[in-house]
Motif scaffolding. Structure first.
Motif, PDB file in Angstrom:
ATOM      1  N   VAL A 166     -12.033  63.835  33.618  1.00 60.20           N
ATOM      2  CA  VAL A 166     -10.720  64.074  34.072  1.00 60.20           C
ATOM      3  C   VAL A 166     -10.669  65.604  34.571  1.00 60.20           C
ATOM      4  CG1 VAL A 166      -9.731  64.931  32.050  1.00 60.20           C
ATOM      5  CG2 VAL A 166      -8.200  63.785  33.364  1.00 60.20           C
ATOM      6  N   ASN A 167     -11.402  66.416  33.907  1.00 60.86           N
ATOM      7  CA  ASN A 167     -11.460  67.785  34.304  1.00 60.86           C
ATOM      8  C   ASN A 167     -11.751  67.901  35.746  1.00 60.86           C
ATOM      9  OD1 ASN A 167     -10.745  68.420  31.815  1.00 60.86           O
ATOM     10  ND2 ASN A 167     -11.924  70.152  31.930  1.00 60.86           N
ATOM     11  N   THR A 168     -12.550  67.063  36.312  1.00 58.93           N
ATOM     12  CA  THR A 168     -12.982  67.274  37.802  1.00 58.93           C
ATOM     13  C   THR A 168     -12.114  67.115  39.072  1.00 58.93           C
ATOM     14  OG1 THR A 168     -13.654  65.169  38.209  1.00 58.93           O
ATOM     15  CG2 THR A 168     -15.167  66.368  37.018  1.00 58.93           C
ATOM     16  N   TRP A 169     -10.673  66.309  38.645  1.00 55.18           N
ATOM     17  CA  TRP A 169     -10.047  66.047  39.679  1.00 55.18           C
ATOM     18  C   TRP A 169      -8.359  66.494  39.062  1.00 55.18           C
ATOM     19  CZ3 TRP A 169      -6.029  62.786  38.165  1.00 55.18           C
ATOM     20  CH2 TRP A 169      -6.263  62.059  37.052  1.00 55.18           C
ATOM     21  N   TYR A 170      -8.082  66.408  38.069  1.00 54.49           N
ATOM     22  CA  TYR A 170      -6.683  66.780  37.593  1.00 54.49           C
ATOM     23  C   TYR A 170      -6.340  68.012  37.500  1.00 54.49           C
ATOM     24  CZ  TYR A 170      -2.149  66.905  35.104  1.00 54.49           C
ATOM     25  OH  TYR A 170      -0.904  66.916  34.603  1.00 54.49           O
ATOM     26  N   ARG A 171      -5.127  68.356  38.191  1.00 54.07           N
ATOM     27  CA  ARG A 171      -4.582  69.699  38.320  1.00 54.07           C
ATOM     28  C   ARG A 171      -3.191  69.783  37.938  1.00 54.07           C
ATOM     29  NH1 ARG A 171      -8.938  69.878  37.869  1.00 54.07           N
ATOM     30  NH2 ARG A 171     -10.552  71.363  38.866  1.00 54.07           N
ATOM     31  N   SER A 172      -2.640  70.543  37.103  1.00 54.23           N
ATOM     32  CA  SER A 172      -1.267  70.335  36.918  1.00 54.23           C
ATOM     33  C   SER A 172      -0.330  70.425  38.303  1.00 54.23           C
ATOM     34  CB  SER A 172      -0.765  71.367  35.975  1.00 54.23           C
ATOM     35  OG  SER A 172      -0.783  72.619  36.286  1.00 54.23           O
ATOM     36  N   GLY A 173       1.041  69.886  38.129  1.00 46.80           N
ATOM     37  CA  GLY A 173       1.621  70.169  39.043  1.00 46.80           C
ATOM     38  C   GLY A 173       1.228  68.664  40.310  1.00 46.80           C
ATOM     39  N   GLY A 174       0.546  67.891  39.928  1.00 49.29           N
ATOM     40  CA  GLY A 174      -0.059  66.822  40.836  1.00 49.29           C
ATOM     41  C   GLY A 174       0.906  65.592  40.631  1.00 49.29           C
ATOM     42  N   ARG A 175       0.382  64.447  41.107  1.00 49.07           N
ATOM     43  CA  ARG A 175       1.117  63.443  41.244  1.00 49.07           C
ATOM     44  C   ARG A 175       1.430  62.806  39.882  1.00 49.07           C
ATOM     45  NH1 ARG A 175      -1.086  58.093  41.915  1.00 49.07           N
ATOM     46  NH2 ARG A 175      -3.452  59.003  42.158  1.00 49.07           N
ATOM     47  N   LEU A 176       0.375  62.941  38.762  1.00 48.12           N
ATOM     48  CA  LEU A 176       0.754  62.421  37.426  1.00 48.12           C
ATOM     49  C   LEU A 176       0.990  63.518  36.526  1.00 48.12           C
ATOM     50  CD1 LEU A 176      -2.442  59.966  37.498  1.00 48.12           C
ATOM     51  CD2 LEU A 176       0.286  59.225  37.581  1.00 48.12           C
ATOM     52  N   SER A 177       1.693  63.104  35.649  1.00 50.08           N
ATOM     53  CA  SER A 177       2.013  64.198  34.539  1.00 50.08           C
ATOM     54  C   SER A 177       0.756  64.306  33.498  1.00 50.08           C
ATOM     55  CB  SER A 177       3.286  63.772  33.790  1.00 50.08           C
ATOM     56  OG  SER A 177       3.162  62.580  32.990  1.00 50.08           O
ATOM     57  N   LEU A 178       0.682  65.231  32.759  1.00 52.22           N
ATOM     58  CA  LEU A 178      -0.296  65.424  31.735  1.00 52.22           C
ATOM     59  C   LEU A 178      -0.149  64.044  30.812  1.00 52.22           C
ATOM     60  CD1 LEU A 178      -2.709  66.429  30.244  1.00 52.22           C
ATOM     61  CD2 LEU A 178      -0.980  68.243  29.249  1.00 52.22           C
ATOM     62  N   ASP A 179       0.888  63.659  30.515  1.00 50.00           N
ATOM     63  CA  ASP A 179       0.980  62.384  29.485  1.00 50.00           C
ATOM     64  C   ASP A 179       0.562  61.332  30.090  1.00 50.00           C
ATOM     65  OD1 ASP A 179       2.444  62.180  26.839  1.00 50.00           O
ATOM     66  OD2 ASP A 179       3.260  60.516  28.044  1.00 50.00           O
ATOM     67  N   GLU A 180       1.187  61.094  31.424  1.00 49.51           N
ATOM     68  CA  GLU A 180       0.568  59.727  32.115  1.00 49.51           C
ATOM     69  C   GLU A 180      -0.797  59.834  32.246  1.00 49.51           C
ATOM     70  OE1 GLU A 180       4.028  58.853  35.414  1.00 49.51           O
ATOM     71  OE2 GLU A 180       2.892  60.548  35.408  1.00 49.51           O
ATOM     72  N   VAL A 181      -1.572  60.939  32.326  1.00 49.95           N
ATOM     73  CA  VAL A 181      -2.938  61.073  32.435  1.00 49.95           C
ATOM     74  C   VAL A 181      -3.650  60.461  31.099  1.00 49.95           C
ATOM     75  CG1 VAL A 181      -4.941  62.334  32.781  1.00 49.95           C
ATOM     76  CG2 VAL A 181      -3.143  62.635  34.387  1.00 49.95           C
ATOM     77  N   GLU A 182      -3.034  61.088  30.152  1.00 50.98           N
ATOM     78  CA  GLU A 182      -3.600  60.752  28.692  1.00 50.98           C
ATOM     79  C   GLU A 182      -3.327  59.300  28.469  1.00 50.98           C
ATOM     80  OE1 GLU A 182      -1.371  62.796  25.660  1.00 50.98           O
ATOM     81  OE2 GLU A 182      -1.725  64.980  26.554  1.00 50.98           O
TER      82      GLU A 182
END
Lengths: 199, 199
Positions: A166-182
């Motif tokens: 997840v660290n390679t692609w997730y950046r805050s402010g993107g399509r998904l919220s942190l909670d959704e990613v979790e």
DNA sequence: AGGCTATATGAACAAGTGTTCAGATAGAAG
DNA sequence: CTTCTATCTGAACACTTGTTCATATAGCCT
């Protein structure tokens, strides 16, 4: 010229660590010179050696601190009843903690080969301690009959590798919220180890 | 002294590539000097520049070749009926191919930040092309109703990250055979994306 | 045998490396 | 105001860096 106005180790020390963290993460330990770090801090090279004995120690210190914080933070989490609940907490904690420290995580993984053998051993021991938490959860789950993994050690590594991705692609402010990613990752992790429901 | 006995570009060229691959993987691109590569080959530094224009080109070439081979090899695999069968083939192929090229895989991932922007873009495009194969499989599976993934793009990255994790620990001759490892990972990958059986 | 080209050497270049240290100034203590 | 210590500068150290190039030899072609 010599000591500068307003200079203080309380300020310069952390700034050196921050600069090194950022530069090492961005360009790699070997590619970053002590002069670049000094320039980022706004100081001459020599001044760095009031805060670290070595370039190597600077790197090791960043890694060790990061892993110690990881283990501490994990230790303060709840330890609920049931392996499934524990897995859920582990996954959410892991993703959140790691996404909050992209640079440190990156370094702690990528720069292992630039550690001296002793420093490498120390870092690996810390990492192992953390991985053992998940392995314990998986073993407990197998004992409870709620998980089905042929090899808990491998499953541990596989799940952690997946989560780290997840660290390679997730950046805050993107399509998904942190909670959704979790939730998405939790779902996949859970499925990967869960015993099959009777079909 | 000048041209040496028995020297031939057919021999020296590959040996330079091999030496660079091994050294870059072991110590990192930035930490390896052209003189180290030359010494490994048993030649003077200047000779390297008959085979590469740059240190940078040497790195880029290794990465590009590796990814091109990956895509080609994948393209020659069967494309069976049913997304589940395709996933199985993909996972087995991926693990086997990557375990056979530890050094190249390591470099293609770790040294991205040492590429010039243009070279980086080229490498990323190739990687994307490969990942698209898995993403297609997952989307097909969802359409067939056999897979259940909320976000195929993320699931693709998650599964590949999980599979790549095998490279960090598996070495042939260990406790598990290659086939067993493939099966374990396939099992976890399949579970992570499979639609739940009616409970 | 003579000429041509492929392939290497070895020296040189300017720039950058980690590290050390004497000396100078800032701020705190007396 | 003087003394003491914390903090930084600036220069120097011995080496290493990627890259270039004139030069020399090996092996092939005619």
């Amino acid at each position: 010229m010599a000591r500068t106005q307003g200079s203080s180790s309380d300020v310069t020390g952390p700034r050196i660590r921050d600069a090194a963290l950022q530069l090492f993460a961005r360009h790699g330990y070997a590619a970053v010179s002590m002069r670049q770090i000094a320039a980022e801090v706004g100081v001459q090279v020599g001044a760095l050696y009031n805060y670290t004995s070595d370039k190597q120690s600077l790197l090791f210190n960043l890694m060790e601190t990061h892993l110690a914080e990881l283990i501490d933070a994990r230790g303060e989490r709840p330890w609920p009843e049931g392996a499934l609940a524990r897995l859920e907490d582990f996954v959410r904690f892991h993703i959140r903690f790691h996404l909050e420290r992209l640079d440190a995580v990156f370094i702690a993984y990528m720069e292992l080969r630039n550690l001296t053998p002793e420093n490498f051993a120390a870092v690996e021991a810390l990492r192992r301690r953390y991985e053992d938490v998940l392995e314990t959860i998986l073993r407990d789950g197998v004992a409870e009959g709620v998980f089905d993994v042929p090899d808990p050690k491998i499953a541990t590594l596989a799940v952690i590798a997946m989560l780290n991705g997840v660290n390679t692609w997730y950046r805050s402010g993107g399509r998904l919220s942190l909670d959704e990613v979790e939730t998405i990752y939790l779902d996949m992790a859970r499925r990967a180890v869960l015993a099959r429901a009777p079909v």
